[in-house]
Write an enzyme that holds these catalytic residues in place. Structure first.
Site, PDB file in Angstrom:
ATOM      1  N   ILE A 185       0.849  -1.189   0.000  1.00  0.00           N
ATOM      2  CA  ILE A 185       0.000   0.000   0.000  1.00  0.00           C
ATOM      3  C   ILE A 185       0.881   1.235   0.000  1.00  0.00           C
ATOM      4  O   ILE A 185       1.805   1.347   0.817  1.00  0.00           O
ATOM      5  CB  ILE A 185      -0.912   0.019   1.238  1.00  0.00           C
ATOM      6  N   THR A 191       4.109   1.355   3.000  1.00  0.00           N
ATOM      7  CA  THR A 191       5.110   2.253   2.443  1.00  0.00           C
ATOM      8  C   THR A 191       4.733   3.714   2.654  1.00  0.00           C
ATOM      9  O   THR A 191       3.566   4.072   2.782  1.00  0.00           O
ATOM     10  CB  THR A 191       5.311   2.008   0.934  1.00  0.00           C
ATOM     11  N   LYS A 211       6.594   8.390   9.556  1.00  0.00           N
ATOM     12  CA  LYS A 211       5.224   8.878   9.704  1.00  0.00           C
ATOM     13  C   LYS A 211       4.215   7.735   9.797  1.00  0.00           C
ATOM     14  O   LYS A 211       3.039   7.977  10.048  1.00  0.00           O
ATOM     15  CB  LYS A 211       4.868   9.797   8.542  1.00  0.00           C
ATOM     16  N   ASP A 237       8.983   6.606  -2.356  1.00  0.00           N
ATOM     17  CA  ASP A 237       8.589   7.890  -2.928  1.00  0.00           C
ATOM     18  C   ASP A 237       8.014   7.597  -4.305  1.00  0.00           C
ATOM     19  O   ASP A 237       8.756   7.247  -5.226  1.00  0.00           O
ATOM     20  CB  ASP A 237       9.803   8.813  -3.019  1.00  0.00           C
ATOM     21  N   ASN A 269      -2.596   4.280  -3.254  1.00  0.00           N
ATOM     22  CA  ASN A 269      -3.371   5.164  -2.386  1.00  0.00           C
ATOM     23  C   ASN A 269      -2.806   6.579  -2.302  1.00  0.00           C
ATOM     24  O   ASN A 269      -3.548   7.530  -2.057  1.00  0.00           O
ATOM     25  CB  ASN A 269      -3.436   4.555  -0.975  1.00  0.00           C
ATOM     26  N   TYR A 311      -7.747  18.902  -9.157  1.00  0.00           N
ATOM     27  CA  TYR A 311      -7.855  17.655  -8.391  1.00  0.00           C
ATOM     28  C   TYR A 311      -8.834  16.701  -9.070  1.00  0.00           C
ATOM     29  O   TYR A 311      -8.529  15.524  -9.291  1.00  0.00           O
ATOM     30  CB  TYR A 311      -8.314  17.955  -6.966  1.00  0.00           C
ATOM     31  N   LYS A 356      -8.130  12.954 -10.836  1.00  0.00           N
ATOM     32  CA  LYS A 356      -8.821  11.751 -10.400  1.00  0.00           C
ATOM     33  C   LYS A 356      -9.672  11.151 -11.517  1.00  0.00           C
ATOM     34  O   LYS A 356      -9.817   9.930 -11.611  1.00  0.00           O
ATOM     35  CB  LYS A 356      -9.692  12.064  -9.179  1.00  0.00           C
ATOM     36  N   VAL A 412     -14.182  10.534   3.876  1.00  0.00           N
ATOM     37  CA  VAL A 412     -13.553   9.677   4.870  1.00  0.00           C
ATOM     38  C   VAL A 412     -12.826  10.579   5.858  1.00  0.00           C
ATOM     39  O   VAL A 412     -12.088  11.485   5.447  1.00  0.00           O
ATOM     40  CB  VAL A 412     -12.541   8.690   4.238  1.00  0.00           C
ATOM     41  N   THR A 438     -10.005  11.698   7.773  1.00  0.00           N
ATOM     42  CA  THR A 438      -8.563  11.504   7.789  1.00  0.00           C
ATOM     43  C   THR A 438      -7.884  12.846   8.062  1.00  0.00           C
ATOM     44  O   THR A 438      -8.542  13.859   8.258  1.00  0.00           O
ATOM     45  CB  THR A 438      -8.054  10.970   6.435  1.00  0.00           C
TER      46      THR A 438
END
Length: 279
Positions: A10, A36, A42, A59, A87, A151, A155, A184, A186
């Site tokens: 992921i 990853t 983090k 990266d 992701n 954005y 997508k 979601v 986050t």
């Protein structure tokens, strides 16, 4: 590593995000997780130190970093990967007229070209495993939202490419799931650069509304990341393929795209966004 243990890699697994939640959900389902991040520190310590979790620096904008991650996974799995989850991504809330082409290209690099590069690199491992590719996109790629042009476009491009990959990878018995993600909870907005209109913007009278969209208030009633992640894992496990609308508002958005005229969708979306704006 036992051949019986399924594996998943992921991207973008920093704590507090969708990637971290997905990593935990796959781990709870018995997968060996390659979690990853560009900055591995983090990643939540509870995940990083869990059994059957391998933390890798990745990266997604670096071909060398991608290549190194592939070799690392190959050495541990015998050249197979059951699930790849693209992701990683970023956001940009700004009027199209105020967005520099340079900023737009950087966003496309992260949201579109990076998952394509990662998919190409890991494809041999997925094909050998007859595995599953999961690409995380957004309802903004299907429904236009004010001040989200770059954005949404990035997508939308990912959705189209992912669905085409579904057709192209099917001949190798690799499934592809395209996540059309709604709200979601986050730290997504915390990790994105604060929106600032340039001097002389034609949208100065909308400044407070635009800035309000960047502070995460639209996530107030969103589904929590754990529930979202477990839904995704269940769909992977049961053999789902194609577009999967998941997250708060995703079901309604799917209905709207199929059945409502565009003017009504526009009005509903703007009403939703403005209802959360500062009063």
């Amino acid at each position: 590593m036992s051949a019986k243990v399924k594996t998943v890699l992921i991207t973008g697994c920093s704590a507090g995000g969708i990637g971290g939640a997905l990593a935990e959900a796959f781990h709870e389902s018995g997968y060996h997780v390659f979690a990853t991040a560009r900055t591995p520190s983090k990643i939540a310590k509870s995940l990083a130190t869990a059994p059957k979790v391998t933390v890798l620096k990745l990266d997604v904008l670096s071909s060398d970093s991608i290549r190194e991650a592939v070799e690392n996974v190959k050495s541990q799995t015998g050249g197979k990967l059951d699930v790849l989850v693209n992701n990683s991504g970023g956001g940009l809330i700004l009027p199209a007229l105020d967005t520099s082409i340079e900023e737009g290209k950087k966003l496309f690099d992260l949201n579109f070209w990076a998952p394509i590069a990662v998919t190409q690199a890991f494809a041999p491992l997925l094909i050998d495993a007859k595995g599953c590719l999961v690409n995380n996109s957004s309802i903004t790629g299907k429904i236009p939202m004010l001040y989200n042009s770059m954005y949404g476009a990035s997508k939308a491009a990912l959705i189209n490419a992912s669905e085409t990959l579904r057709l192209e990878l099917a001949r190798f018995d690799v499934r592809t799931i395209t996540l059309i993600s709604g709200g979601v909870k986050t730290n997504f907005f915390e990790n994105n650069q604060a929106t600032r209109l340039p001097d002389g913007s034609r949208y100065e009278d909308e400044k407070e509304f635009i800035y309000g969209l960047s502070d995460g208030r639209l996530q107030a009633n969103a589904v929590n990341s754990k529930d979202y992640a477990h839904k995704v894992v269940r769909e992977v496990e049961k053999g789902t393929t194609g577009k999967l609308w998941v997250g708060s508002g995703a079901g309604g958005a799917q209905y709207a795209v199929r059945l409502l005229p565009q003017w009504m969708i526009d009005r509903l979306m703007e009403g939703h966004m403005r209802s959360a704006a500062p009063k």
